[in-house]
Motif scaffolding. Sequence first.
Motif, PDB file in Angstrom:
ATOM      1  N   LEU A 177       9.979  11.567  -2.176  1.00 47.35           N
ATOM      2  CA  LEU A 177      10.763  10.363  -2.449  1.00 47.35           C
ATOM      3  C   LEU A 177      11.924  10.683  -3.387  1.00 47.35           C
ATOM      4  N   SER A 178      11.659  11.482  -4.381  1.00 47.54           N
ATOM      5  CA  SER A 178      12.719  11.867  -5.316  1.00 47.54           C
ATOM      6  C   SER A 178      13.813  12.661  -4.598  1.00 47.54           C
ATOM      7  N   ALA A 179      13.395  13.544  -3.691  1.00 49.21           N
ATOM      8  CA  ALA A 179      14.361  14.341  -2.929  1.00 49.21           C
ATOM      9  C   ALA A 179      15.205  13.469  -2.014  1.00 49.21           C
ATOM     10  N   ARG A 180      14.656  12.336  -1.587  1.00 42.83           N
ATOM     11  CA  ARG A 180      15.404  11.403  -0.741  1.00 42.83           C
ATOM     12  C   ARG A 180      16.364  10.553  -1.558  1.00 42.83           C
ATOM     13  N   GLY A 181      16.295  10.692  -2.888  1.00 43.14           N
ATOM     14  CA  GLY A 181      17.211   9.937  -3.733  1.00 43.14           C
ATOM     15  C   GLY A 181      16.686   8.600  -4.199  1.00 43.14           C
ATOM     16  N   VAL A 182      15.366   8.380  -4.072  1.00 42.82           N
ATOM     17  CA  VAL A 182      14.782   7.134  -4.550  1.00 42.82           C
ATOM     18  C   VAL A 182      14.821   7.138  -6.071  1.00 42.82           C
ATOM     19  N   PRO A 183      15.409   6.124  -6.710  1.00 44.48           N
ATOM     20  CA  PRO A 183      15.502   6.073  -8.168  1.00 44.48           C
ATOM     21  C   PRO A 183      14.126   6.146  -8.837  1.00 44.48           C
ATOM     22  N   SER A 184      14.077   6.762 -10.005  1.00 44.55           N
ATOM     23  CA  SER A 184      12.807   6.920 -10.706  1.00 44.55           C
ATOM     24  C   SER A 184      12.189   5.569 -11.065  1.00 44.55           C
ATOM     25  N   SER A 185      13.028   4.566 -11.329  1.00 48.93           N
ATOM     26  CA  SER A 185      12.500   3.236 -11.663  1.00 48.93           C
ATOM     27  C   SER A 185      11.756   2.626 -10.477  1.00 48.93           C
ATOM     28  N   VAL A 186      12.252   2.872  -9.264  1.00 50.68           N
ATOM     29  CA  VAL A 186      11.589   2.362  -8.064  1.00 50.68           C
ATOM     30  C   VAL A 186      10.277   3.113  -7.835  1.00 50.68           C
ATOM     31  N   ILE A 187      10.318   4.437  -8.027  1.00 49.67           N
ATOM     32  CA  ILE A 187       9.104   5.234  -7.869  1.00 49.67           C
ATOM     33  C   ILE A 187       8.041   4.777  -8.870  1.00 49.67           C
ATOM     34  N   ALA A 188       8.476   4.516 -10.109  1.00 48.34           N
ATOM     35  CA  ALA A 188       7.540   4.066 -11.141  1.00 48.34           C
ATOM     36  C   ALA A 188       6.899   2.730 -10.757  1.00 48.34           C
ATOM     37  N   ALA A 189       7.679   1.837 -10.167  1.00 46.18           N
ATOM     38  CA  ALA A 189       7.146   0.543  -9.738  1.00 46.18           C
ATOM     39  C   ALA A 189       6.116   0.711  -8.631  1.00 46.18           C
ATOM     40  N   MET A 190       6.361   1.655  -7.721  1.00 46.42           N
ATOM     41  CA  MET A 190       5.413   1.915  -6.640  1.00 46.42           C
ATOM     42  C   MET A 190       4.100   2.478  -7.188  1.00 46.42           C
TER      43      MET A 190
ATOM     44  N   ASP B  59     -18.490  -1.119   0.577  1.00 43.79           N
ATOM     45  CA  ASP B  59     -17.691  -0.542  -0.501  1.00 43.79           C
ATOM     46  C   ASP B  59     -16.251  -0.283  -0.069  1.00 43.79           C
ATOM     47  N   SER B  60     -16.063   0.092   1.201  1.00 45.90           N
ATOM     48  CA  SER B  60     -14.723   0.415   1.684  1.00 45.90           C
ATOM     49  C   SER B  60     -13.807  -0.801   1.710  1.00 45.90           C
ATOM     50  N   ALA B  61     -14.377  -2.019   1.682  1.00 49.93           N
ATOM     51  CA  ALA B  61     -13.555  -3.229   1.690  1.00 49.93           C
ATOM     52  C   ALA B  61     -12.811  -3.406   0.377  1.00 49.93           C
ATOM     53  N   THR B  62     -13.286  -2.769  -0.695  1.00 54.23           N
ATOM     54  CA  THR B  62     -12.654  -2.901  -2.008  1.00 54.23           C
ATOM     55  C   THR B  62     -11.924  -1.636  -2.417  1.00 54.23           C
ATOM     56  N   GLY B  63     -11.635  -0.760  -1.439  1.00 54.87           N
ATOM     57  CA  GLY B  63     -10.897   0.448  -1.738  1.00 54.87           C
ATOM     58  C   GLY B  63     -11.752   1.676  -1.910  1.00 54.87           C
ATOM     59  N   GLY B  64     -13.086   1.504  -1.853  1.00 56.89           N
ATOM     60  CA  GLY B  64     -13.970   2.658  -1.956  1.00 56.89           C
ATOM     61  C   GLY B  64     -13.983   3.448  -0.663  1.00 56.89           C
TER      62      GLY B  64
ATOM     63  N   GLU C 173       0.869  -1.177   0.000  1.00 54.94           N
ATOM     64  CA  GLU C 173       0.000   0.000   0.000  1.00 54.94           C
ATOM     65  C   GLU C 173       0.906   1.227   0.000  1.00 54.94           C
ATOM     66  N   TYR C 174       0.946   1.905  -1.131  1.00 58.17           N
ATOM     67  CA  TYR C 174       1.898   3.008  -1.309  1.00 58.17           C
ATOM     68  C   TYR C 174       1.176   4.340  -1.485  1.00 58.17           C
ATOM     69  N   ALA C 175       1.714   5.357  -0.828  1.00 64.48           N
ATOM     70  CA  ALA C 175       1.229   6.726  -1.037  1.00 64.48           C
ATOM     71  C   ALA C 175       1.936   7.277  -2.267  1.00 64.48           C
ATOM     72  N   THR C 176       1.164   7.648  -3.281  1.00 61.40           N
ATOM     73  CA  THR C 176       1.772   8.084  -4.542  1.00 61.40           C
ATOM     74  C   THR C 176       1.215   9.425  -5.015  1.00 61.40           C
ATOM     75  N   ASP C 177       0.756  10.247  -4.064  1.00 58.78           N
ATOM     76  CA  ASP C 177       0.317  11.586  -4.453  1.00 58.78           C
ATOM     77  C   ASP C 177       1.531  12.417  -4.860  1.00 58.78           C
ATOM     78  N   THR C 178       1.290  13.521  -5.532  1.00 53.94           N
ATOM     79  CA  THR C 178       2.379  14.334  -6.091  1.00 53.94           C
ATOM     80  C   THR C 178       3.378  14.784  -5.031  1.00 53.94           C
TER      81      THR C 178
ATOM     82  N   SER D 132      -1.667   1.460  -8.469  1.00 46.65           N
ATOM     83  CA  SER D 132      -2.786   1.658  -9.386  1.00 46.65           C
ATOM     84  C   SER D 132      -3.500   0.366  -9.739  1.00 46.65           C
ATOM     85  N   ILE D 133      -2.943  -0.769  -9.315  1.00 44.08           N
ATOM     86  CA  ILE D 133      -3.564  -2.054  -9.628  1.00 44.08           C
ATOM     87  C   ILE D 133      -4.810  -2.254  -8.767  1.00 44.08           C
TER      88      ILE D 133
END
Length: 282
Positions: free
Chosen positions: A62-75, A167-172, A51-56, A80-81
């Motif tokens: 994360l980028s400022a912490r030096g997390v590679p863009s490929s790792v961020i993209a995977a998150m 509904d909240s059980a499925t992410g709603g 469960e990842y927080a991926t807001d802007t 989104s799945i």
Amino acid sequence: MKILSAIIPCALVVSAPLSAETLSNTHVLMLLDAGLGEEAVIAKIETEQGEYATDTSTLLQLSARGVPSSVIAAMVKRASIVPEMSDSAADPLAPHFPGVYLYDDWSNEPRMWKIDPTSSSQTKTGGIFGYALTGGIASASVKAVIPGEEARHNVPKSTPVFYVYLDSATGGMSGTFSTGFGASIQSPNEFSLVALSQKKGRREARIGSMNIAGAKAGVMDKDQIPFSYEQVAQGVYKLTPEAPLEKGQYGFIFAVGGGAGPGLVGSAGTAGARVFAFGVGD
């Protein structure tokens, strides 16, 4: 001795029982800070629950912490799945479509049975003669009429188990599931468990009454069968009758609306009834 001291901690790590974990942004940062390579971190993100927080704002941090863009993209991709939902999976914690389910643990392969709500096709008034004869002193009952003499799902045991998925059980976010008429269930506490009377070609449930003092819409307290429920996960509730059920027809009733007069009992209380019906017995 140095070699032995190095072996013992490793043995302890290997022998320790493995437990499932839900990865988060914090875990990803910990793995990277520990020196784990990008490919290994991405592989863990892609294959384990997370469960990842991926807001802007978070992505910029994360980028400022030096997390590679490929790792961020995977998150971002993993977040989104949409989980695959089921209407039969036996695991109560697996994603299910919102609704009421009967847990089948008596078959060779356990599973869930989704109970679709049945609409009351018509209403019926009982005791109207006594009501009229006594000038309203005697009560008349209003009954919901449900088509068919038996429910689609039958339980060969007196202690059935049910699960309610909101509904909240499925992410709603609503924490409800629709029952029709623009109404939604927010808690199993809104249900009434009742025994249904079997008649020729139909089943009936008393869902209102009226006398000289006024009218009441909804299931009467004396008709309700006690049941307990517990929340087992976000938006997921387990329901069980508090006492064994005798052989017969039953249903969880959700009645929409209420009434303040004889006309309103039939139109508002009973017409809005939704019944999640089931049978008990061989």
